[in-house]
Design a protein around this motif. Structure first.
Motif, mmCIF file in Angstrom:
data_model
loop_
_atom_site.group_PDB
_atom_site.id
_atom_site.type_symbol
_atom_site.label_atom_id
_atom_site.label_comp_id
_atom_site.label_asym_id
_atom_site.label_seq_id
_atom_site.Cartn_x
_atom_site.Cartn_y
_atom_site.Cartn_z
ATOM 1 N N VAL A 181 0.837 -1.203 0.000
ATOM 2 C CA VAL A 181 0.000 0.000 0.000
ATOM 3 C C VAL A 181 0.874 1.256 0.000
ATOM 4 O O VAL A 181 0.631 2.198 -0.770
ATOM 5 C CB VAL A 181 -0.953 -0.001 1.209
ATOM 6 N N ALA A 182 1.892 1.281 0.859
ATOM 7 C CA ALA A 182 2.793 2.434 0.905
ATOM 8 C C ALA A 182 3.502 2.628 -0.434
ATOM 9 O O ALA A 182 3.655 3.761 -0.913
ATOM 10 C CB ALA A 182 3.818 2.249 2.028
ATOM 11 N N ALA A 183 3.928 1.524 -1.066
ATOM 12 C CA ALA A 183 4.645 1.618 -2.339
ATOM 13 C C ALA A 183 3.727 2.121 -3.450
ATOM 14 O O ALA A 183 4.135 2.938 -4.284
ATOM 15 C CB ALA A 183 5.227 0.254 -2.709
ATOM 16 N N LEU A 184 2.498 1.650 -3.469
ATOM 17 C CA LEU A 184 1.574 2.068 -4.523
ATOM 18 C C LEU A 184 1.183 3.538 -4.384
ATOM 19 O O LEU A 184 1.094 4.265 -5.381
ATOM 20 C CB LEU A 184 0.325 1.182 -4.492
ATOM 21 N N MET A 185 0.965 3.994 -3.157
ATOM 22 C CA MET A 185 0.644 5.407 -2.963
ATOM 23 C C MET A 185 1.853 6.286 -3.282
ATOM 24 O O MET A 185 1.709 7.378 -3.835
ATOM 25 C CB MET A 185 0.158 5.644 -1.533
ATOM 26 N N PHE A 186 3.056 5.815 -2.945
ATOM 27 C CA PHE A 186 4.271 6.549 -3.295
ATOM 28 C C PHE A 186 4.442 6.577 -4.813
ATOM 29 O O PHE A 186 4.849 7.597 -5.385
ATOM 30 C CB PHE A 186 5.479 5.899 -2.635
ATOM 31 N N GLY A 228 -4.791 7.343 -15.765
ATOM 32 C CA GLY A 228 -5.008 5.906 -15.683
ATOM 33 C C GLY A 228 -4.005 5.222 -14.768
ATOM 34 O O GLY A 228 -4.359 4.323 -14.000
ATOM 35 N N ILE A 229 -2.732 5.643 -14.831
ATOM 36 C CA ILE A 229 -1.711 5.068 -13.959
ATOM 37 C C ILE A 229 -2.032 5.371 -12.497
ATOM 38 O O ILE A 229 -1.914 4.504 -11.622
ATOM 39 C CB ILE A 229 -0.326 5.601 -14.348
ATOM 40 N N LEU A 230 -2.447 6.595 -12.210
ATOM 41 C CA LEU A 230 -2.783 6.967 -10.841
ATOM 42 C C LEU A 230 -3.988 6.184 -10.343
ATOM 43 O O LEU A 230 -4.017 5.744 -9.186
ATOM 44 C CB LEU A 230 -3.052 8.467 -10.764
ATOM 45 N N PHE A 231 -4.976 6.002 -11.203
ATOM 46 C CA PHE A 231 -6.152 5.227 -10.792
ATOM 47 C C PHE A 231 -5.776 3.772 -10.541
ATOM 48 O O PHE A 231 -6.219 3.161 -9.558
ATOM 49 C CB PHE A 231 -7.245 5.316 -11.853
ATOM 50 N N PHE A 232 -4.960 3.200 -11.413
ATOM 51 C CA PHE A 232 -4.568 1.802 -11.238
ATOM 52 C C PHE A 232 -3.810 1.613 -9.930
ATOM 53 O O PHE A 232 -4.055 0.658 -9.185
ATOM 54 C CB PHE A 232 -3.701 1.352 -12.415
ATOM 55 N N ALA A 233 -2.877 2.532 -9.620
ATOM 56 C CA ALA A 233 -2.071 2.405 -8.400
ATOM 57 C C ALA A 233 -2.942 2.502 -7.151
ATOM 58 O O ALA A 233 -2.833 1.678 -6.234
ATOM 59 C CB ALA A 233 -0.985 3.475 -8.378
ATOM 60 N N THR A 234 -3.811 3.501 -7.093
ATOM 61 C CA THR A 234 -4.647 3.673 -5.899
ATOM 62 C C THR A 234 -5.695 2.583 -5.776
ATOM 63 O O THR A 234 -5.984 2.111 -4.666
ATOM 64 C CB THR A 234 -5.315 5.057 -5.914
ATOM 65 N N ALA A 235 -6.268 2.168 -6.903
ATOM 66 C CA ALA A 235 -7.284 1.109 -6.852
ATOM 67 C C ALA A 235 -6.672 -0.211 -6.405
ATOM 68 O O ALA A 235 -7.287 -0.974 -5.644
ATOM 69 C CB ALA A 235 -7.945 0.948 -8.222
ATOM 70 N N LEU A 236 -5.453 -0.496 -6.844
ATOM 71 C CA LEU A 236 -4.786 -1.727 -6.418
ATOM 72 C C LEU A 236 -4.477 -1.667 -4.929
ATOM 73 O O LEU A 236 -4.606 -2.680 -4.215
ATOM 74 C CB LEU A 236 -3.502 -1.931 -7.225
ATOM 75 N N ALA A 237 -4.082 -0.498 -4.436
ATOM 76 C CA ALA A 237 -3.844 -0.342 -2.996
ATOM 77 C C ALA A 237 -5.116 -0.616 -2.210
ATOM 78 O O ALA A 237 -5.100 -1.314 -1.187
ATOM 79 C CB ALA A 237 -3.322 1.062 -2.698
ATOM 80 N N ALA A 238 -6.231 -0.077 -2.677
ATOM 81 C CA ALA A 238 -7.507 -0.317 -1.996
ATOM 82 C C ALA A 238 -7.909 -1.780 -2.073
ATOM 83 O O ALA A 238 -8.410 -2.349 -1.091
ATOM 84 C CB ALA A 238 -8.596 0.563 -2.614
ATOM 85 N N ALA A 239 -7.679 -2.412 -3.223
ATOM 86 C CA ALA A 239 -8.047 -3.815 -3.395
ATOM 87 C C ALA A 239 -7.263 -4.723 -2.451
ATOM 88 O O ALA A 239 -7.767 -5.777 -2.033
ATOM 89 C CB ALA A 239 -7.814 -4.240 -4.845
ATOM 90 N N MET A 240 -6.051 -4.343 -2.102
ATOM 91 C CA MET A 240 -5.249 -5.131 -1.176
ATOM 92 C C MET A 240 -5.585 -4.809 0.274
ATOM 93 O O MET A 240 -5.576 -5.688 1.132
ATOM 94 C CB MET A 240 -3.763 -4.885 -1.419
ATOM 95 N N LEU A 241 -5.873 -3.548 0.548
ATOM 96 C CA LEU A 241 -6.028 -3.095 1.931
ATOM 97 C C LEU A 241 -7.372 -3.473 2.535
ATOM 98 O O LEU A 241 -7.437 -3.977 3.657
ATOM 99 C CB LEU A 241 -5.844 -1.575 1.991
ATOM 100 N N ILE A 242 -8.448 -3.241 1.822
ATOM 101 C CA ILE A 242 -9.783 -3.437 2.407
ATOM 102 C C ILE A 242 -10.043 -4.898 2.762
ATOM 103 O O ILE A 242 -10.503 -5.196 3.872
ATOM 104 C CB ILE A 242 -10.853 -2.873 1.462
ATOM 105 N N PRO A 243 -9.745 -5.879 1.889
ATOM 106 C CA PRO A 243 -9.917 -7.276 2.312
ATOM 107 C C PRO A 243 -9.037 -7.648 3.501
ATOM 108 O O PRO A 243 -9.431 -8.458 4.343
ATOM 109 C CB PRO A 243 -9.531 -8.079 1.061
ATOM 110 N N ALA A 244 -7.841 -7.057 3.587
ATOM 111 C CA ALA A 244 -6.957 -7.348 4.719
ATOM 112 C C ALA A 244 -7.580 -6.868 6.020
ATOM 113 O O ALA A 244 -7.484 -7.534 7.056
ATOM 114 C CB ALA A 244 -5.600 -6.690 4.499
ATOM 115 N N ARG A 245 -8.221 -5.706 5.991
ATOM 116 C CA ARG A 245 -8.882 -5.198 7.189
ATOM 117 C C ARG A 245 -10.036 -6.103 7.597
ATOM 118 O O ARG A 245 -10.245 -6.358 8.784
ATOM 119 C CB ARG A 245 -9.389 -3.779 6.926
ATOM 120 N N ARG A 246 -10.772 -6.598 6.630
ATOM 121 C CA ARG A 246 -11.871 -7.520 6.942
ATOM 122 C C ARG A 246 -11.340 -8.811 7.553
ATOM 123 O O ARG A 246 -11.914 -9.349 8.509
ATOM 124 C CB ARG A 246 -12.673 -7.823 5.679
#
Length: 430
Positions: A235-240, A388-406
């Protein structure tokens, strides 16, 4: 903070850093943290002149930035565990010296190939500064306190890219592109002197690991078995990467597509970065009120929505205003997400803070090094590739983070339902 380096046998506790001492520590680590962004961005205004003088294509000139990012990323994988074995000060001081020497080599490089090599090695040396600064934070603090200090350092990484191109432009009025690298060498030497005089050793011998490559590999193996740590690193790498993609792509979009002059571009660039700076500074308040985990989730979601707004702006042709509003929100989200993701990741591995910091920093710079050339490679005369690159990076971060929280919530619920005698000694925090 003492004006002289503390003995390496003295245990330095984070409890001593309150009030003015904490401010001094922030300023000291801020100076060290600024070296990376300044090294990346100060010479950007000189790229056209550099390309002409060295008879290089634009793509070859951009490789000087990619090489630096790769050096910063790969170097941390070695320096991180090394700092867990020999302490923080030695790798830091040697890295600063190496950075200064490579800056001078950049200044006298006769070809673009030599410059690319020198910039890559410069990144390897600069990796020591990046990983040690993060490891020192973890040596001294954890949890919300670590997030607070990291938020202050994010201010440095937010301000430095804003000031760096302006500093480079000012230097070009006095010297050429070689002179910019001479200035970087001087800044590295000055930082080395400050570190020698004012930075204590935060990792005493009793907490160090044996200087054996096998032990280093074992430390990395422990990290790679920690699912939640890896998610925080990702998540940190994708947001960076989203932040770096914007920094690298915004000159082409704002000047080449929206037609801004260099001076207007500097103003717009500064306005956009205000979001990152402001929200990085109020992040500690968010973390204390809602917890770093919840704030991280919220920030990533805001980042996804902002990137989606950029895509809509590019597709629908909503103009410069829509682009600026969307990127402002995205940078604000990065200013909140980055320190929280880093603090959560590092809080799990205090015994190997250097190695954990190295993997975190390496992932960030390697991901940034990958996304930077993609912006140019996918260029089609519109803002859509960057969006598109910014959307892909942030969306992938969300896709990894939210299931982990659940998943974590389910683990906690299962533990609460277990008899006390059967509860594990500890559970991983996200």
């Amino acid at each position: 903070m003492s004006s002289a380096a503390a003995p390496t046998t003295t245990l330095i506790s984070g409890d001593r850093y309150v009030g003015k001492r904490f401010v001094y520590l922030v300023l000291l680590l801020g100076v060290l943290t600024a070296i990376g962004p300044l090294t990346v961005d100060t010479y950007l205004p000189a790229l056209p002149a550099l390309s002409r003088e060295l008879h290089a294509s634009d793509a070859s000139a951009q490789l000087t930035m990619t090489g630096l990012m790769l050096g910063l990323g790969l170097g941390q994988l070695i320096i991180g565990p090394l700092s867990d074995s020999v302490g923080r000060r030695k790798p830091l001081i040697i890295g600063l010296l190496g950075h200064a020497l490579m800056s001078l080599l950049c200044a006298i490089s006769p070809s673009i190939q030599m410059l690319i090599i020198a910039r890559t090695v410069q990144g390897l040396a600069g990796a020591a500064v990046a990983v040690v600064a993060m490891a020192i934070v973890r040596d001294l603090f954890a949890g919300i306190k670590a997030a607070q200090l990291l938020s202050r350092l994010v201010l440095v990484t937010g301000v430095s890219p804003i000031l760096a191109p302006s500093i480079g432009s000012a230097l070009l009025a006095l010297t050429d592109w070689q002179g910019i690298f001479v200035v970087l060498a001087g800044f590295a030497i000055l930082s080395m002197v400050v570190a020698i005089v004012a930075l204590p050793e935060t990792l005493p011998p009793v907490r160090r690991t044996p200087a054996e490559p096998v032990r280093w590999l074992q430390a990395y193996a422990v990290l790679f078995r920690d699912r939640n740590y890896l998610i925080m690193v990702a998540v940190a790498a994708l947001m960076f990467a989203a932040l770096i993609a914007y920094v690298g792509g915004s000159p082409f979009v704002l000047q080449g597509i929206y037609g801004l002059s260099p001076s207007t571009f500097g103003i717009v660039f500064a306005v956009n970065a205000v979001g990152l700076i402001v929200f990085a500074q109020i992040n500690p308040m968010f973390a204390r009120r809602f917890s770093p985990e919840r704030v991280l989730v919220g920030a990533v979601i805001v980042g996804v929505l902002a990137a989606l707004g950029m895509v809509a702006t590019a597709v629908l042709g909503l103009g410069l205003f829509g682009f600026i509003v969307s990127i402002w929100m995205l940078l604000a989200a990065c200013g909140v997400a980055s320190p929280n993701a880093a603090a959560i990741a590092l809080s799990r591995h205090g015994e190997n803070a250097g190695t954990a910091s190295a993997l975190l920093g390496s992932a960030q710079f390697l991901m940034g090094g990958i996304t930077t050339p993609l912006v140019g490679a996918l260029s089609n005369g519109t803002a859509l590739p960057l969006a598109g690159i910014l959307f892909f990076a942030t969306a992938l971060a969300a896709a990894m983070l939210i299931p982990a929280r659940r998943h974590q919530r389910r683990m906690l619920e299962a533990e609460l339902a277990m008899p006390a005698a059967d509860l594990p000694r500890s559970h991983p925090s996200a």
